[in-house]
Write a protein that holds these residues in place. Structure first.
Motif, short mmCIF file in Angstrom:
data_model
loop_
_atom_site.label_atom_id
_atom_site.label_comp_id
_atom_site.label_asym_id
_atom_site.label_seq_id
_atom_site.Cartn_x
_atom_site.Cartn_y
_atom_site.Cartn_z
N UNK A 142 0.94 -1.36 0.01
CA UNK A 142 -0.22 -0.22 -0.33
C UNK A 142 1.08 1.45 -0.36
N UNK A 143 0.49 2.28 -0.75
CA UNK A 143 1.45 3.56 -1.01
C UNK A 143 0.32 5.26 -0.03
N UNK A 144 0.68 5.49 0.57
CA UNK A 144 0.25 6.23 1.21
C UNK A 144 0.53 8.51 0.77
N UNK A 145 0.14 8.59 0.10
CA UNK A 145 0.89 10.14 0.12
C UNK A 145 -0.57 10.62 0.17
N UNK A 146 -0.12 11.64 1.54
CA UNK A 146 -1.02 12.65 2.15
C UNK A 146 -0.42 14.36 2.37
N UNK A 147 -0.82 14.97 3.03
CA UNK A 147 -0.49 15.99 3.23
C UNK A 147 -1.53 16.01 4.93
N UNK A 148 -1.20 16.43 6.01
CA UNK A 148 -2.06 16.40 6.84
C UNK A 148 -1.02 17.02 8.04
N UNK A 149 -1.82 17.28 9.28
CA UNK A 149 -1.59 18.04 10.28
C UNK A 149 -1.50 17.10 12.02
N UNK A 150 -0.31 17.85 12.57
CA UNK A 150 -0.50 17.06 14.22
C UNK A 150 -0.01 17.69 14.73
N UNK A 151 -1.04 17.88 15.87
CA UNK A 151 -1.16 18.88 17.30
C UNK A 151 -0.98 18.24 18.01
N UNK A 152 0.10 18.76 19.11
CA UNK A 152 0.44 17.80 20.30
C UNK A 152 -0.65 18.69 21.15
N UNK A 153 -1.58 18.01 21.64
CA UNK A 153 -2.49 18.91 22.66
C UNK A 153 -3.17 18.26 24.15
N UNK A 154 -1.82 17.25 24.47
CA UNK A 154 -1.79 16.96 26.24
C UNK A 154 -0.86 16.98 26.41
N UNK A 155 -0.23 16.58 27.21
CA UNK A 155 1.21 15.90 27.93
C UNK A 155 2.89 16.86 27.55
N UNK A 156 2.34 18.30 26.58
CA UNK A 156 3.27 18.31 26.53
C UNK A 156 4.36 19.07 28.03
N UNK A 157 5.33 18.76 28.17
CA UNK A 157 6.70 18.71 29.19
C UNK A 157 5.64 18.09 30.42
N UNK A 158 4.57 17.31 30.94
CA UNK A 158 4.37 16.34 31.78
C UNK A 158 5.52 15.76 32.32
N UNK A 159 6.53 15.42 31.99
CA UNK A 159 7.34 14.80 32.55
C UNK A 159 7.49 12.97 31.97
#
Length: 278
Positions: A179-196
């Motif tokens: 399977x070949x996938x071509x994509x444009x997508x956006x990934x946002x880190x919404x929880x756990x940033x800097x939590x350790x």
């Protein structure tokens, strides 16, 4: 003579049965309530999404560990992973992540091979990262190709965010289909940033992509309800993609927040199960 008549009768009866069966099949094919689609190919396309997302998250997590260490001081990388770094900081750099012949990460994924990354300096809070897979496998599935990540250190909501353009080919274990996938997508880190810890990290995924299988199957998908991925789970836990395939338009639904290898595809109000694991 009686025996001959019996044989003729039996042959006539068998012919009628074949004719009736054939007519039944024809009726089914024309029945508006019967949805004709390839469940096998649909499943492979959905598995491609899961494998590509999981592999890409590994690449991005490796970058974050060394270039944004305060955000994820403890990652899911285990002792079987080695890192080779050059440069970095505010300038250009490279990271080679080597998983050897087999390495189980703390989130349960089993991987092998390498991920190679190169990146330029941070300009106005943005950095461009190029990544490529080398002899890489994800849960026994081969992953080739790579992409470009445009990394926003902080978006308007103050969260790290990546815009990814990718061209990835997956070789599924146990079959010759790829399977070949071509994509444009956006990934946002919404929880756990800097939590350790990595265990509370949550990402939201938007975007669109096309998946083509080597058997001729093709599917386009657009995220119409934000996909949610937790670092502690190998699958999307929720979200929906509107898909177009085989002359049909439907919804691929990843559930309501539970971590499991199941999804549902919905065509014309009818639901069909999809299993995402190997």
């Amino acid at each position: 003579m009686k025996t001959l008549l019996k044989k003729i009768a039996l042959l006539s009866f068998a012919s009628v049965l074949i004719l009736l069966t054939s007519c039944k099949k024809d009726d089914d094919s024309n029945d508006p309530d019967v949805i004709n689609f390839s469940q096998e190919s649909t499943t492979y396309a959905a598995k491609t999404d899961v494998i590509v997302e999981g592999s890409q998250n590994i690449a991005e997590s490796a970058y974050v560990q060394y270039e944004e260490p305060g955000r994820m001081p403890n990652s899911y990388f285990s002792n079987c992973v080695s890192f080779t770094l050059t440069g970095g900081g505010e300038g250009s750099g490279t990271i080679v992540v080597d998983f050897g012949t087999s390495c189980q990460l703390l989130n349960g994924a089993i991987v092998s091979g390498k991920i190679n990354m190169t990146y330029g300096p941070i300009l106005a809070g943005v950095r461009t990262i190029n990544y490529e897979y080398e002899d890489f496998t994800y849960n026994s599935n081969g992953v080739e190709g790579g992409g470009t990540i445009t990394r926003d250190i902080e978006n308007n909501d103050g969260n790290p965010q990546s815009t990814i353009n990718e061209d990835i080919t997956v070789s599924f274990t146990g079959t010759t289909i790829t399977g070949t996938r071509t994509a444009q997508r956006i990934a946002e880190w919404v929880e756990g940033v800097g939590s350790g810890t990595w265990t509370d990290n949550v990402f939201h995924i938007e975007g669109n992509w096309q998946t083509d299988l080597s058997n001729g199957f093709s599917r386009t998908g657009v995220v119409t309800q934000t996909l949610v991925r937790k670092a502690s789970c190998l699958y999307f836990v929720s979200g929906k993609i509107t898909v177009s395939q085989e002359g049909l338009t439907g919804i691929l639904d990843f559930g309501n927040g539970v971590c499991d290898p199941f999804a549902t595809i919905i065509f014309e109000g009818q639901e069909f199960p999809i299993i995402l694991g190997n």
